[in-house]
Design a protein around this motif. Structure first.
Motif, PDB file in Angstrom:
ATOM      1  N   VAL A  90       1.083  -1.811   0.229  1.00 37.83           N
ATOM      2  CA  VAL A  90       0.227  -0.407  -0.074  1.00 37.83           C
ATOM      3  C   VAL A  90       0.688   1.357   0.010  1.00 37.83           C
ATOM      4  O   VAL A  90       2.221   1.377   0.874  1.00 37.83           O
ATOM      5  N   GLU A  91       0.980   1.997  -0.759  1.00 36.49           N
ATOM      6  CA  GLU A  91       1.908   3.235  -0.799  1.00 36.49           C
ATOM      7  C   GLU A  91       1.949   4.415  -0.192  1.00 36.49           C
ATOM      8  O   GLU A  91       2.586   4.840   0.363  1.00 36.49           O
ATOM      9  N   ASP A  92       0.111   4.455   0.625  1.00 34.70           N
ATOM     10  CA  ASP A  92       0.036   5.163   0.987  1.00 34.70           C
ATOM     11  C   ASP A  92      -0.681   5.016   2.461  1.00 34.70           C
ATOM     12  O   ASP A  92      -0.679   4.166   3.511  1.00 34.70           O
ATOM     13  N   ALA A  93      -2.659   4.766   2.075  1.00 26.96           N
ATOM     14  CA  ALA A  93      -3.145   4.488   2.290  1.00 26.96           C
ATOM     15  C   ALA A  93      -3.889   3.617   1.736  1.00 26.96           C
ATOM     16  O   ALA A  93      -4.039   4.257   0.655  1.00 26.96           O
ATOM     17  N   PRO A  94      -4.743   2.709   2.434  1.00 29.25           N
ATOM     18  CA  PRO A  94      -6.095   1.824   1.354  1.00 29.25           C
ATOM     19  C   PRO A  94      -6.716   2.030   0.760  1.00 29.25           C
ATOM     20  O   PRO A  94      -7.485   1.854  -0.058  1.00 29.25           O
ATOM     21  N   PHE A  95      -7.634   3.544   1.091  1.00 28.66           N
ATOM     22  CA  PHE A  95      -8.654   3.940   0.509  1.00 28.66           C
ATOM     23  C   PHE A  95      -8.370   5.359  -0.032  1.00 28.66           C
ATOM     24  O   PHE A  95      -7.582   6.282   0.506  1.00 28.66           O
ATOM     25  N   VAL A  96      -9.620   5.894  -0.588  1.00 30.08           N
ATOM     26  CA  VAL A  96      -9.415   7.909  -0.642  1.00 30.08           C
ATOM     27  C   VAL A  96     -10.607   8.265  -0.386  1.00 30.08           C
ATOM     28  O   VAL A  96     -11.996   7.169  -0.776  1.00 30.08           O
ATOM     29  N   ALA A  97     -10.744   8.985   0.640  1.00 32.23           N
ATOM     30  CA  ALA A  97     -12.169   9.741   0.192  1.00 32.23           C
ATOM     31  C   ALA A  97     -12.095  10.901  -0.689  1.00 32.23           C
ATOM     32  O   ALA A  97     -11.567  11.639  -0.852  1.00 32.23           O
ATOM     33  N   VAL A  98     -13.759  10.379  -1.030  1.00 31.24           N
ATOM     34  CA  VAL A  98     -13.489  11.242  -2.686  1.00 31.24           C
ATOM     35  C   VAL A  98     -15.051  12.506  -2.774  1.00 31.24           C
ATOM     36  O   VAL A  98     -14.943  12.849  -3.795  1.00 31.24           O
ATOM     37  N   ASP A  99     -15.623  11.751  -1.695  1.00 31.63           N
ATOM     38  CA  ASP A  99     -16.663  13.024  -1.211  1.00 31.63           C
ATOM     39  C   ASP A  99     -16.475  12.617   0.595  1.00 31.63           C
ATOM     40  O   ASP A  99     -16.647  12.340   0.761  1.00 31.63           O
ATOM     41  N   ALA A 100     -17.209  14.505   0.400  1.00 26.09           N
ATOM     42  CA  ALA A 100     -17.936  13.969   1.846  1.00 26.09           C
ATOM     43  C   ALA A 100     -19.077  15.263   2.053  1.00 26.09           C
ATOM     44  O   ALA A 100     -19.211  16.244   1.512  1.00 26.09           O
ATOM     45  N   ASP A 101     -19.913  15.098   2.924  1.00 27.78           N
ATOM     46  CA  ASP A 101     -21.067  15.416   3.270  1.00 27.78           C
ATOM     47  C   ASP A 101     -21.474  16.505   4.348  1.00 27.78           C
ATOM     48  O   ASP A 101     -20.654  15.517   5.457  1.00 27.78           O
ATOM     49  N   ILE A 102     -20.999  17.555   4.367  1.00 30.81           N
ATOM     50  CA  ILE A 102     -21.388  18.348   5.822  1.00 30.81           C
ATOM     51  C   ILE A 102     -22.983  18.706   6.059  1.00 30.81           C
ATOM     52  O   ILE A 102     -23.913  19.555   5.344  1.00 30.81           O
ATOM     53  N   GLU A 103     -23.422  17.505   7.240  1.00 28.44           N
ATOM     54  CA  GLU A 103     -25.110  18.213   7.398  1.00 28.44           C
ATOM     55  C   GLU A 103     -24.699  19.133   9.065  1.00 28.44           C
ATOM     56  O   GLU A 103     -24.088  19.129   9.620  1.00 28.44           O
ATOM     57  N   LEU A 153      -6.996   8.592   2.487  1.00 23.20           N
ATOM     58  CA  LEU A 153      -6.388   9.038   2.237  1.00 23.20           C
ATOM     59  C   LEU A 153      -7.827  10.857   1.744  1.00 23.20           C
ATOM     60  O   LEU A 153      -8.229   9.948   0.859  1.00 23.20           O
ATOM     61  N   ILE A 154      -8.020  11.701   2.372  1.00 20.06           N
ATOM     62  CA  ILE A 154      -8.786  12.785   1.376  1.00 20.06           C
ATOM     63  C   ILE A 154      -8.312  13.291   0.232  1.00 20.06           C
ATOM     64  O   ILE A 154      -7.749  14.491   0.458  1.00 20.06           O
ATOM     65  N   ASP A 155      -9.144  13.479  -0.683  1.00 25.06           N
ATOM     66  CA  ASP A 155      -8.676  13.953  -1.706  1.00 25.06           C
ATOM     67  C   ASP A 155      -8.863  14.781  -1.723  1.00 25.06           C
ATOM     68  O   ASP A 155      -9.171  15.648  -0.705  1.00 25.06           O
ATOM     69  N   ARG A 156      -7.830  16.102  -2.233  1.00 24.70           N
ATOM     70  CA  ARG A 156      -7.645  17.236  -2.476  1.00 24.70           C
ATOM     71  C   ARG A 156      -8.683  18.467  -2.306  1.00 24.70           C
ATOM     72  O   ARG A 156      -9.967  18.699  -2.112  1.00 24.70           O
ATOM     73  N   LYS A 157      -9.855  17.879  -3.019  1.00 23.20           N
ATOM     74  CA  LYS A 157     -11.002  18.846  -4.219  1.00 23.20           C
ATOM     75  C   LYS A 157     -12.138  18.651  -2.674  1.00 23.20           C
ATOM     76  O   LYS A 157     -12.613  19.463  -2.173  1.00 23.20           O
ATOM     77  N   TYR A 160     -10.040  21.009   0.372  1.00 25.45           N
ATOM     78  CA  TYR A 160     -10.077  21.833   0.024  1.00 25.45           C
ATOM     79  C   TYR A 160     -11.944  22.906   0.409  1.00 25.45           C
ATOM     80  O   TYR A 160     -11.986  23.658   0.773  1.00 25.45           O
ATOM     81  N   ARG A 161     -13.047  21.508  -0.039  1.00 21.34           N
ATOM     82  CA  ARG A 161     -13.763  22.303   0.613  1.00 21.34           C
ATOM     83  C   ARG A 161     -14.387  21.922   1.816  1.00 21.34           C
ATOM     84  O   ARG A 161     -15.490  23.082   2.255  1.00 21.34           O
ATOM     85  N   LEU A 162     -14.090  20.965   2.635  1.00 23.62           N
ATOM     86  CA  LEU A 162     -13.998  21.042   3.987  1.00 23.62           C
ATOM     87  C   LEU A 162     -13.364  21.921   4.369  1.00 23.62           C
ATOM     88  O   LEU A 162     -13.793  22.626   5.998  1.00 23.62           O
ATOM     89  N   ILE A 163     -12.228  22.600   3.796  1.00 25.52           N
ATOM     90  CA  ILE A 163     -11.611  24.164   4.882  1.00 25.52           C
ATOM     91  C   ILE A 163     -12.569  24.834   4.891  1.00 25.52           C
ATOM     92  O   ILE A 163     -12.491  25.605   5.955  1.00 25.52           O
ATOM     93  N   ASP A 164     -13.188  25.351   3.292  1.00 23.23           N
ATOM     94  CA  ASP A 164     -14.924  26.533   3.933  1.00 23.23           C
ATOM     95  C   ASP A 164     -15.436  25.858   5.659  1.00 23.23           C
ATOM     96  O   ASP A 164     -15.935  26.962   5.888  1.00 23.23           O
TER      97      ASP A 164
END
Length: 192
Positions: A90-103, A153-157, A160-164
């Motif tokens: 496994v190069e980094d983390a085995p999964f990639v978080a590709v989306d997040a919903d903020i509720e 690993l939380i993907d870049r896009k 950045y949405r979470l940082i908001d």
């Protein structure tokens, strides 16, 4: 007296065993402790792409199946079934978080992550968010716990949405989910 034939594990035999074990949700890999059968030429790259014998595995259902029998032991990754256990890289983390919903649930913010293999987790006491920073560049690598020590690993896009949605608490800027605060960077760095 007959000699026992040693069978080298391959992705096909692991997939067949995994399919049999995953008929009702995630299999109980934490309960399985089969003998180690060797390493597969299998690797999960930083972007979440799975490779077998140097070739990307293009079938998402197969990747999802393999990801369901992934286990972390003493810093090493394995695919496990009730009867065999094989190593993979496994190069980094085995999964990639590709989306997040903020509720918002009342006054509580909830961050719900979805991975590239359709796992869904809510950040909170059982699924912490953590951020590592590259010592040379300062660039953040954010992660969220998925299950049994396995992270995405939380993907870049998505990051950045979470940082908001972040906030300052004390001297740290971070994210709040399910009643917990997860520090990201020192608040003083926000002004740079």
């Amino acid at each position: 007296m007959s000699a026992q034939k040693t069978v080298k594990p391959d992705a096909g035999s692991i997939a067949a065993a995994a399919q049999a074990a995953t008929k009702t949700g995630l299999p109980p890999v934490h309960l399985w402790n089969p003998p180690f059968c060797g390493d597969l030429d299998m690797e999960i790259k930083r972007d979440g792409t799975w490779f077998y014998n140097g070739t990307p595995i293009g079938r998402k259902p197969l990747v999802k199946l393999f990801s369901s029998i992934l286990k972390l032991e003493d810093g090493a990754y394995f695919l496990v079934t009730p009867v065999e256990k094989v190593g993979l890289r496994v190069e980094d983390a085995p999964f990639v978080a590709v989306d997040a919903d903020i509720e918002r649930d009342g006054g509580t913010q909830i961050i719900r992550f979805t991975t590239h293999v359709d796992d869904v987790v809510v950040a909170g006491p059982e699924n912490a968010i953590r951020v590592e920073r590259n010592p040379q560049t300062g660039e953040p690598s954010p992660y969220v716990h998925i299950r049994s020590g396995l992270e995405a690993l939380i993907d870049r896009k998505t990051f950045y949405r979470l940082i908001d949605a972040g906030e300052v608490e004390g001297e740290m800027f971070g994210l709040r989910s399910n009643g917990m605060f997860f520090p990201v960077i020192p608040a003083a760095e926000l002004e740079l």
